[in-house]
Design a protein around this motif. Structure first.
Motif, PDB file in Angstrom:
ATOM      1  N   GLY A   1       0.081  -6.369   8.114  1.00 42.10           N
ATOM      2  CA  GLY A   1       0.789  -5.235   8.716  1.00 42.10           C
ATOM      3  C   GLY A   1       2.097  -5.660   9.318  1.00 42.10           C
ATOM      4  O   GLY A   1       2.363  -6.860   9.485  1.00 42.10           O
ATOM      5  N   PRO A  47      -0.134   1.265  11.115  1.00 43.52           N
ATOM      6  CA  PRO A  47      -0.236   1.002   9.683  1.00 43.52           C
ATOM      7  C   PRO A  47      -0.654  -0.432   9.348  1.00 43.52           C
ATOM      8  O   PRO A  47       0.031  -1.086   8.571  1.00 43.52           O
ATOM      9  CB  PRO A  47       1.186   1.274   9.203  1.00 43.52           C
ATOM     10  N   ALA A  48      -1.766  -0.910   9.877  1.00 46.59           N
ATOM     11  CA  ALA A  48      -2.247  -2.259   9.552  1.00 46.59           C
ATOM     12  C   ALA A  48      -3.397  -2.175   8.558  1.00 46.59           C
ATOM     13  O   ALA A  48      -3.919  -1.088   8.288  1.00 46.59           O
ATOM     14  CB  ALA A  48      -2.695  -2.973  10.814  1.00 46.59           C
ATOM     15  N   GLU A  49      -3.764  -3.328   8.019  1.00 45.82           N
ATOM     16  CA  GLU A  49      -4.879  -3.387   7.076  1.00 45.82           C
ATOM     17  C   GLU A  49      -5.800  -4.541   7.407  1.00 45.82           C
ATOM     18  O   GLU A  49      -5.376  -5.551   7.952  1.00 45.82           O
ATOM     19  CB  GLU A  49      -4.353  -3.562   5.650  1.00 45.82           C
TER      20      GLU A  49
END
Lengths: 490, 490
Positions: free
Chosen positions: B345, B325-327
């Motif tokens: 994240g 779930p990183a951006e």
């Protein structure tokens, strides 16, 4: 505010836009890009209907292709989904609508009438009930959530309530995310994985597969009805690698499979919903089918203990160990003895709607179990169903498991009845295959072979069917009522 | 207090006690039960030596079999590990020991002398330096952590510092856990996975494999030296499925492999540590080897963007997409244009020791990159290394990639030098294979074919070796000093 993560469907739209997300057994399929687009259009329609962040929106739907769209649409708005069991009566539904402070109800065609009837019994009006098939969609929805906060509530699901009034379990986004990840750390995530979903999504076990779908970026096959033949076709010909089942489904799949076998690509069956009879597990074993027996409940956002693939054959009958990062304890000072099962972990709900939050870190499950020397969990029965007879503890599930192993016995339920000498004694209620008569004396003799004397039922009743709740669990207190009705004034 | 989870090694001891955890290429192996037992014995020894919860304990060790034991022992006590780069000088180490407020230093045999020398330059005395091989162990350690708190600090690793003073990046247990899970959601976790660790564990890329080891319950093969032949043997004969490498390792493995090929069970190479030259990636492609190019840094607890297995061949040269779930964002209003890479994240460190916590949600990486139309990241260069020539932006890494594609050029470094007409122009520094002479005019002509005119280096220098820091990164400011020394008074 808790940990935030990118909205999981936005993420899959970025990572796997053209990958198949959902194959619907009733026809149709959606890629992740389509699943996102359609969910956002529905979310836009919800905004138009005045649905806002934090609103409680009830869903009274079966496993339609549109069902996941509504579920994701709620997350795009930040509304909370109250997932209603379609088998409940209008009166039962009305209780939940009231109790959960539901603002709008969305029902599919099949359940619309019952939904309206239920709404009429509450403060909701006909204007607050929508047909899922005619729900408005908006081309360009704006202001939708791009991230999810682990501490925000996402779903409310009523516990099946075999005793007392049902309570709404609140699940946060974090509960669902950690549940999916915990399962991945046990079963792994393989490139070819495809999960078959035939459990109702209004139960947490079914819902959790929709979460794995978008958290893993893994395709699923969605069934609306349990059809053993069609499901076996999917396993044999359409690359399904895992399926979640309850006992009766496993029975029917094995019966349909007959002397056939599953392809090597099939990894196994995740079995939940209560202990399974050992003869059935051995039947699967003989067919070389891995059964990952699991233990969980609505409060744990699906399985919290699962037998791992490597132990599926060595530890038949066990529900395995607590998934990482969950924990399990038996409330019992002596190791190996039966006690109440206590669980803890980031997938465990913090509490029920309108009730006080749990104070203890560990959730008291109300289930009895024990751990063997290697730490594997064996679930025995519900605390409340335990029979105490002459000071001995008797677990109805153990007796039921023996009874269902008898040729000709289709189902069995056991409960305790009052007894002047022993305090309580077990009584058995049987459903016979094709209503073929059976010799009760022979059944008693069989029980005496398999069970300690004090566990052998004192009385036997033959029923057309066993009383079950909407989640298909045997209602043992109804068995007792049956007994009492039959013995009034006796 | 943050989310707590059971201590990951306690968990693996419960789930997989007899499974191999670590195979040491230098000889020896440990099951998860043994890894736990030995780590706890060391933790007991640490307690005896007065090491307490929250203490900063420096490790100056290479990849010995005992190294993971010390790392896990720290977590059993709740002490923070300061992982020192063994290639640093005593003076450089002393700076970090002081800056990080280290209380004790543990060094292996090979680095003990340097460790004592470094400690002597600080307030630490000889009593605060321990030999890892003679560290006390205690049979029954008590009071050890049974759980880990995601918000507690676990490690401090100094950024390699190609510019300015190094800073200590703080990693929490949560950073490491989410990093491992994010990688699993991309690469999957397969039952037969075995990861080869030949990167130094004092770099976060190496350390992260020790975390995957205990978070997945997956065996690893630990190497202390990079030996291409022996590593290829492990891939070909010992079931290694994934290996983490940097460019030079990939080069050597391919060279050693020659015309051989890897077994089908080998899943691929996770490539980190900076952009790789395209010719090398195509060489791997031609040998049918999946290279999962990645992007990450100490601050992101290892990779944060990775090319997924499905795209390894289609998107050669890209570092993929942000892991779930990183951006990831590019600081650039026009899509497709080069800008600074920003990441976010739960695996991203919240900050550096003794410095203010980051205020922005997104970490400014100091790296330049762009995204293609499908959202795949291409890393271009460091912001600080960009050359501006007559208003045009030039990225040294692009020119270096062209130069290393020339037969006879072993390594290349490019930096900007002052120029009266253009402001800055590129200068190239080459290391030639076997010091074979090359025709500079031919090299220039090759560059003119492959690069826009303003990118062609104005001057070329031949060096014996390129100046690199302890993390093996080219120090471009040292290249500039070389140039300036050569042109003093000119």
């Amino acid at each position: 505010m808790g940990q935030t993560i990118p909205h999981w469907l936005e993420k899959q739209n970025d990572l796997n836009p053209d990958k198949t997300a959902i194959e619907f057994a009733g026809g149709g399929r959606l890629t992740f890009a389509e699943l996102r687009e359609e969910s956002r259009r529905l979310a836009g329609g919800m905004l138009l209907q005045g649905i806002q962040r934090g609103d409680h929106i009830a869903l009274l739907v079966s496993n339609q292709l549109s069902t996941p769209l509504f579920i994701h649409a709620l997350s795009y708005i930040g509304a909370v989904g109250v997932l209603l069991n379609t088998r409940l009566t209008a009166e039962e539904l009305a209780y939940q609508l009231d109790d959960a402070d539901v603002k709008k109800l969305i029902a599919d065609k099949e359940h619309l009438e019952k939904g309206i009837k239920a709404a009429d019994l509450t403060s909701l009006g006909a204007d607050d009930v929508y047909s899922s098939s005619r729900f408005p969609k908006v081309e360009e929805a704006s202001d939708l959530n791009t991230s999810l906060d682990f501490s925000d509530p996402y779903t409310m699901i009523y516990t099946s309530g075999t005793t007392g009034q049902p309570k709404a379990v609140i699940h946060t986004y974090g509960n669902h995310w950690f549940s999916a990840v915990a399962s991945a750390l046990n079963l792994g995530i393989e490139a070819k994985d495809k999960w078959l979903l035939c459990l109702p999504v209004f139960h947490v076990g079914g819902f959790s597969i929709l979460m794995k779908n978008v958290i893993y970026g893994m395709p699923i096959v969605l069934f609306n009805n349990f059809d053993a033949g069609k499901i076996n076709d999917q396993i044999m010909e359409n690359g399904v690698t895992i399926i979640s089942v309850v006992t009766v489904m496993l029975q029917r799949l094995l019966k349909d499979l007959g002397r056939g076998s599953y392809p090597e690509s099939f990894r196994g069956m995740l079995l939940g919903g209560g202990p399974a009879p050992e003869p059935l597990l051995y039947e699967a074993y003989e067919k070389n089918i891995s059964v990952f027996q699991s233990y969980g409940m609505t409060e744990t956002s699906s399985q919290i203990c699962t037998l791992s693939p490597g132990e599926a054959f060595r530890k038949i009958g066990s529900a395995g160990k607590a998934l990482s990062p969950a924990e399990l304890k038996i409330d019992q000072s002596e190791p190996g003895r039966i006690g109440e099962i206590l669980v803890k972990g980031p997938m465990v709900s913090e509490g029920y709607y309108k009730k006080q939050k749990r104070e203890n870190e560990f959730l008291k499950t109300g289930d009895l179990g024990y751990m063997d020397k290697e730490g594997f969990l064996y679930v025995v029965d519900r605390v409340k169903d335990m029979i105490i007879s002459g000071g001995e503890n008797i677990y109805p599930a153990e007796i039921e498991s023996v009874l269902t192993g008898i040729e000709g016995v289709q189902e069995a339920g056991v409960t305790g009845i009052k007894d002047d000498e022993w305090g309580e004694v077990p009584a058995a209620f049987l459903v016979l295959e094709n209503n073929m008569p059976l010799d009760i004396e022979k059944i008693k003799a069989y029980c005496r072979e398999k069970l300690a004397g004090y566990k052998v039922p004192h009385v036997f009743y033959i029923l057309e069917e066993l009383p079950r709740n909407a989640s298909n669990k045997i209602l043992r207190r109804k068995l007792l009522e049956t007994y009492e009705r039959n013995n009034e004034g006796a």
